[in-house]
Write a protein that holds these residues in place. Structure first.
Motif, PDB file in Angstrom:
ATOM      1  N   UNK A  13       0.833  -1.209   0.000  1.00 24.64           N
ATOM      2  CA  UNK A  13       0.000   0.000   0.000  1.00 24.64           C
ATOM      3  C   UNK A  13       0.864   1.253   0.000  1.00 24.64           C
ATOM      4  N   UNK A  14       1.836   1.311   0.902  1.00 25.62           N
ATOM      5  CA  UNK A  14       2.735   2.469   0.958  1.00 25.62           C
ATOM      6  C   UNK A  14       3.559   2.547  -0.318  1.00 25.62           C
ATOM      7  N   UNK A  15       4.018   1.388  -0.827  1.00 25.42           N
ATOM      8  CA  UNK A  15       4.792   1.363  -2.065  1.00 25.42           C
ATOM      9  C   UNK A  15       4.002   1.867  -3.250  1.00 25.42           C
ATOM     10  N   UNK A  16       2.734   1.467  -3.348  1.00 28.41           N
ATOM     11  CA  UNK A  16       1.887   1.934  -4.444  1.00 28.41           C
ATOM     12  C   UNK A  16       1.686   3.444  -4.359  1.00 28.41           C
ATOM     13  N   UNK A  17       1.423   3.937  -3.165  1.00 26.76           N
ATOM     14  CA  UNK A  17       1.235   5.382  -2.984  1.00 26.76           C
ATOM     15  C   UNK A  17       2.519   6.142  -3.287  1.00 26.76           C
ATOM     16  N   UNK A  18       3.636   5.655  -2.766  1.00 30.95           N
ATOM     17  CA  UNK A  18       4.918   6.327  -2.987  1.00 30.95           C
ATOM     18  C   UNK A  18       5.318   6.260  -4.453  1.00 30.95           C
ATOM     19  N   UNK A  19       5.121   5.121  -5.082  1.00 31.48           N
ATOM     20  CA  UNK A  19       5.440   4.985  -6.502  1.00 31.48           C
ATOM     21  C   UNK A  19       4.599   5.912  -7.356  1.00 31.48           C
TER      22      UNK A  19
ATOM     23  N   UNK B  55       7.760   1.984  -6.132  1.00 28.84           N
ATOM     24  CA  UNK B  55       7.380   2.451  -4.797  1.00 28.84           C
ATOM     25  C   UNK B  55       7.888   1.548  -3.697  1.00 28.84           C
ATOM     26  N   UNK B  56       7.811   0.241  -3.908  1.00 22.73           N
ATOM     27  CA  UNK B  56       8.299  -0.696  -2.895  1.00 22.73           C
ATOM     28  C   UNK B  56       9.813  -0.582  -2.767  1.00 22.73           C
ATOM     29  N   UNK B  57      10.509  -0.509  -3.917  1.00 22.30           N
ATOM     30  CA  UNK B  57      11.961  -0.307  -3.873  1.00 22.30           C
ATOM     31  C   UNK B  57      12.318   0.988  -3.173  1.00 22.30           C
ATOM     32  N   UNK B  58      11.577   2.021  -3.503  1.00 23.09           N
ATOM     33  CA  UNK B  58      11.793   3.308  -2.850  1.00 23.09           C
ATOM     34  C   UNK B  58      11.497   3.255  -1.360  1.00 23.09           C
ATOM     35  N   UNK B  59      10.458   2.499  -1.004  1.00 22.13           N
ATOM     36  CA  UNK B  59      10.123   2.357   0.417  1.00 22.13           C
ATOM     37  C   UNK B  59      11.245   1.653   1.164  1.00 22.13           C
ATOM     38  N   UNK B  60      11.818   0.633   0.548  1.00 21.64           N
ATOM     39  CA  UNK B  60      12.930  -0.070   1.191  1.00 21.64           C
ATOM     40  C   UNK B  60      14.148   0.839   1.325  1.00 21.64           C
ATOM     41  N   UNK B  61      14.485   1.555   0.252  1.00 19.85           N
ATOM     42  CA  UNK B  61      15.615   2.482   0.295  1.00 19.85           C
ATOM     43  C   UNK B  61      15.352   3.590   1.308  1.00 19.85           C
ATOM     44  N   UNK B  62      14.165   4.173   1.227  1.00 19.81           N
ATOM     45  CA  UNK B  62      13.822   5.255   2.150  1.00 19.81           C
ATOM     46  C   UNK B  62      13.808   4.818   3.598  1.00 19.81           C
TER      47      UNK B  62
ATOM     48  N   UNK C 230       7.476   9.891  13.392  1.00 21.64           N
ATOM     49  CA  UNK C 230       6.392   8.940  13.229  1.00 21.64           C
ATOM     50  C   UNK C 230       6.208   8.447  11.800  1.00 21.64           C
ATOM     51  N   UNK C 231       5.040   7.918  11.514  1.00 23.74           N
ATOM     52  CA  UNK C 231       4.752   7.248  10.245  1.00 23.74           C
ATOM     53  C   UNK C 231       4.754   8.185   9.048  1.00 23.74           C
ATOM     54  N   UNK C 232       4.499   9.474   9.255  1.00 31.90           N
ATOM     55  CA  UNK C 232       4.514  10.415   8.130  1.00 31.90           C
ATOM     56  C   UNK C 232       5.887  10.448   7.469  1.00 31.90           C
ATOM     57  N   UNK C 233       6.930  10.287   8.264  1.00 28.64           N
ATOM     58  CA  UNK C 233       8.287  10.264   7.711  1.00 28.64           C
ATOM     59  C   UNK C 233       8.493   9.028   6.850  1.00 28.64           C
ATOM     60  N   UNK C 234       7.785   7.950   7.136  1.00 28.55           N
ATOM     61  CA  UNK C 234       7.883   6.751   6.315  1.00 28.55           C
ATOM     62  C   UNK C 234       7.422   7.012   4.891  1.00 28.55           C
ATOM     63  N   UNK C 235       6.341   7.747   4.737  1.00 28.83           N
ATOM     64  CA  UNK C 235       5.855   8.102   3.402  1.00 28.83           C
ATOM     65  C   UNK C 235       6.833   9.048   2.715  1.00 28.83           C
ATOM     66  N   UNK C 236       7.343  10.019   3.443  1.00 27.78           N
ATOM     67  CA  UNK C 236       8.328  10.944   2.873  1.00 27.78           C
ATOM     68  C   UNK C 236       9.569  10.178   2.431  1.00 27.78           C
ATOM     69  N   UNK C 237      10.042   9.282   3.281  1.00 26.20           N
ATOM     70  CA  UNK C 237      11.210   8.475   2.936  1.00 26.20           C
ATOM     71  C   UNK C 237      10.950   7.581   1.748  1.00 26.20           C
TER      72      UNK C 237
END
Length: 78
Positions: free
Chosen positions: A8-14, A34-41, A53-60
């Motif tokens: 879900x986060x990967x799809x949104x970030x991507x 997005x998933x790759x970016x989520x792992x890197x971030x 908190x979790x907002x930084x996870x989306x930014x990352x």
């Protein structure tokens, strides 16, 4: 991080990263980016998760996806 949450986060970030970078990609590549970016971030910006908190996870995840798109473009231009 659960797999469903990662997707879900990967799809949104991507989605956000491809739009910010002006890239037209299909659904699966967007999710993959997005998933790759989520792992890197997550690895690079782990300390922000503790601080903000979790907002930084989306930014990352978005920043990681942008980095991944940039590297992908650099690699495919040749």
């Amino acid at each position: 991080m659960s797999v469903v949450f990662l997707i879900i986060i990967g799809a949104a970030a991507g989605f956000i990263a491809t739009r910010l970078m002006g890239i037209e990609a299909g659904l699966l590549p967007t999710i993959g980016i997005g998933i790759g970016g989520a792992l890197i971030g997550t690895l690079v910006l782990r300390f922000l998760l503790v601080l903000t908190g979790a907002a930084a996870g989306l930014v990352g995840a978005v920043l990681g996806a942008i980095l991944l798109i940039s590297l992908w473009h650099f690699g495919t231009r040749r």
